[in-house]
Scaffold this motif. Sequence first.
Motif, mmCIF file in Angstrom:
data_model
loop_
_atom_site.group_PDB
_atom_site.id
_atom_site.type_symbol
_atom_site.label_atom_id
_atom_site.label_comp_id
_atom_site.label_asym_id
_atom_site.label_seq_id
_atom_site.Cartn_x
_atom_site.Cartn_y
_atom_site.Cartn_z
ATOM 1 N N UNK A 204 7.150 5.988 -0.144
ATOM 2 C CA UNK A 204 6.952 5.900 1.289
ATOM 3 C C UNK A 204 5.796 4.992 1.634
ATOM 4 N N UNK A 205 5.791 4.529 2.871
ATOM 5 C CA UNK A 205 4.614 3.817 3.355
ATOM 6 C C UNK A 205 3.423 4.766 3.311
ATOM 7 N N UNK A 206 2.240 4.197 3.369
ATOM 8 C CA UNK A 206 1.055 5.017 3.159
ATOM 9 C C UNK A 206 0.977 6.200 4.122
ATOM 10 N N UNK A 207 1.435 6.034 5.353
ATOM 11 C CA UNK A 207 1.316 7.132 6.318
ATOM 12 C C UNK A 207 2.333 8.247 6.079
ATOM 13 N N UNK A 208 3.300 8.040 5.179
ATOM 14 C CA UNK A 208 4.230 9.108 4.807
ATOM 15 C C UNK A 208 3.549 9.973 3.748
ATOM 16 N N UNK A 209 3.396 11.260 4.018
ATOM 17 C CA UNK A 209 2.648 12.126 3.107
ATOM 18 C C UNK A 209 3.401 12.356 1.805
ATOM 19 N N UNK A 210 2.644 12.532 0.743
ATOM 20 C CA UNK A 210 3.233 12.871 -0.547
ATOM 21 C C UNK A 210 3.670 14.337 -0.516
ATOM 22 N N UNK A 211 4.748 14.653 -1.244
ATOM 23 C CA UNK A 211 5.354 15.990 -1.161
ATOM 24 C C UNK A 211 5.252 16.703 -2.501
ATOM 25 N N UNK A 212 4.043 17.004 -2.920
ATOM 26 C CA UNK A 212 3.821 17.699 -4.178
ATOM 27 C C UNK A 212 3.426 19.142 -3.870
ATOM 28 N N UNK A 213 4.359 20.062 -4.088
ATOM 29 C CA UNK A 213 4.109 21.476 -3.824
ATOM 30 C C UNK A 213 2.943 21.973 -4.676
ATOM 31 N N UNK B 235 0.829 -1.205 0.000
ATOM 32 C CA UNK B 235 0.000 0.000 0.000
ATOM 33 C C UNK B 235 0.868 1.261 0.000
ATOM 34 N N UNK B 236 2.138 1.108 -0.380
ATOM 35 C CA UNK B 236 3.029 2.273 -0.442
ATOM 36 C C UNK B 236 2.662 3.163 -1.618
ATOM 37 N N UNK B 237 3.246 4.346 -1.665
ATOM 38 C CA UNK B 237 2.993 5.251 -2.779
ATOM 39 C C UNK B 237 4.238 6.100 -3.064
ATOM 40 N N UNK B 238 4.191 6.779 -4.194
ATOM 41 C CA UNK B 238 5.259 7.707 -4.550
ATOM 42 C C UNK B 238 5.132 8.959 -3.693
ATOM 43 N N UNK B 239 6.233 9.384 -3.117
ATOM 44 C CA UNK B 239 6.272 10.606 -2.317
ATOM 45 C C UNK B 239 6.692 11.800 -3.175
ATOM 46 N N UNK B 240 7.631 11.580 -4.090
ATOM 47 C CA UNK B 240 8.122 12.654 -4.953
ATOM 48 C C UNK B 240 8.860 12.034 -6.133
ATOM 49 N N UNK C 230 -0.496 1.460 -10.606
ATOM 50 C CA UNK C 230 0.089 2.788 -10.787
ATOM 51 C C UNK C 230 -0.785 3.866 -10.154
ATOM 52 N N UNK C 231 -2.099 3.719 -10.264
ATOM 53 C CA UNK C 231 -2.986 4.686 -9.620
ATOM 54 C C UNK C 231 -2.743 4.732 -8.122
ATOM 55 N N UNK C 232 -2.581 3.561 -7.512
ATOM 56 C CA UNK C 232 -2.305 3.531 -6.081
ATOM 57 C C UNK C 232 -0.954 4.161 -5.775
ATOM 58 N N UNK C 233 0.062 3.888 -6.598
ATOM 59 C CA UNK C 233 1.378 4.480 -6.387
ATOM 60 C C UNK C 233 1.341 5.998 -6.553
ATOM 61 N N UNK C 234 0.421 6.491 -7.377
ATOM 62 C CA UNK C 234 0.265 7.932 -7.564
ATOM 63 C C UNK C 234 -0.534 8.569 -6.430
ATOM 64 N N UNK C 235 -1.130 7.723 -5.566
ATOM 65 C CA UNK C 235 -1.837 8.254 -4.402
ATOM 66 C C UNK C 235 -3.314 7.952 -4.341
ATOM 67 N N UNK C 236 -3.844 7.210 -5.324
ATOM 68 C CA UNK C 236 -5.276 6.888 -5.336
ATOM 69 C C UNK C 236 -5.527 5.639 -4.490
#
Length: 253
Positions: free
Chosen positions: A212-221, A83-88, A240-246
Amino acid sequence: MRTFHEQGFVILRSIVPTDVVRQLRHLIEERYQDPATHTAEPGLDLVRGGVSLMRMFEYHRAFRDLVEFQPVIGLVEEILGTDCHMVAQNALRTPTGKGIVNWHIDDALFFPFLAQVPAIADAVMPLPCFSLNVMVALSDTDDERFGPTQVVSGSHLSGREPQHEPVLPAGTTSISLLARAGDVYLVNSQTWHRGAQNHSQRIRYLLTTTYGRRFISQRFFPFMNYRMPPAVLHGASDRLLRLLGCHEKGPYG
């Protein structure tokens, strides 16, 4: 996995095909040379410090698709969970004389207690990794003069930060991650690292995708008001949708 948890990094050789490397390098240079990149309003945050190009997944689908590139993403999910995702995702374009030369970690210090009780690191290995960088070499950095990424092996278990100094504290030793274009290295966000100064006449290109793990927030300014362009999501796989944050619904909402 074991090497990553013990050393705080691991190198995967000859992972990204030559034609993909060439395309990504061209796209980075294209974006850097575009006047719009340098004249954009601050709210877009497209380039920092003259060397870091931000949110490359917005620019071209080739960068977006690399977010779920195999076999790298399989290893990332094994470390961080499915359930991880891209942070940046940022590109580094490092010309002669430049480099991110200060030693640093990429987030808050997660395990400061290790500085007082270092034996815990051995007793409870592996400690969880909360975020990591996947760095794709897009040009050869197989010699010190090209400004390779440098790390301090095991520093993610020190419970300390390097204090953002250009010189390492006494008693620590750096390792240069000498690489060829297409090599990939994973670096724990807690591992002390830096980009050495480029002493060559050649531009160094590197793509960094942070997960990051899901609880690490994504850092998109600009963070709270960020809205991912619909084109980025179009045609993306479920993974990919999940990795992008969906994400699916989970704790807290």
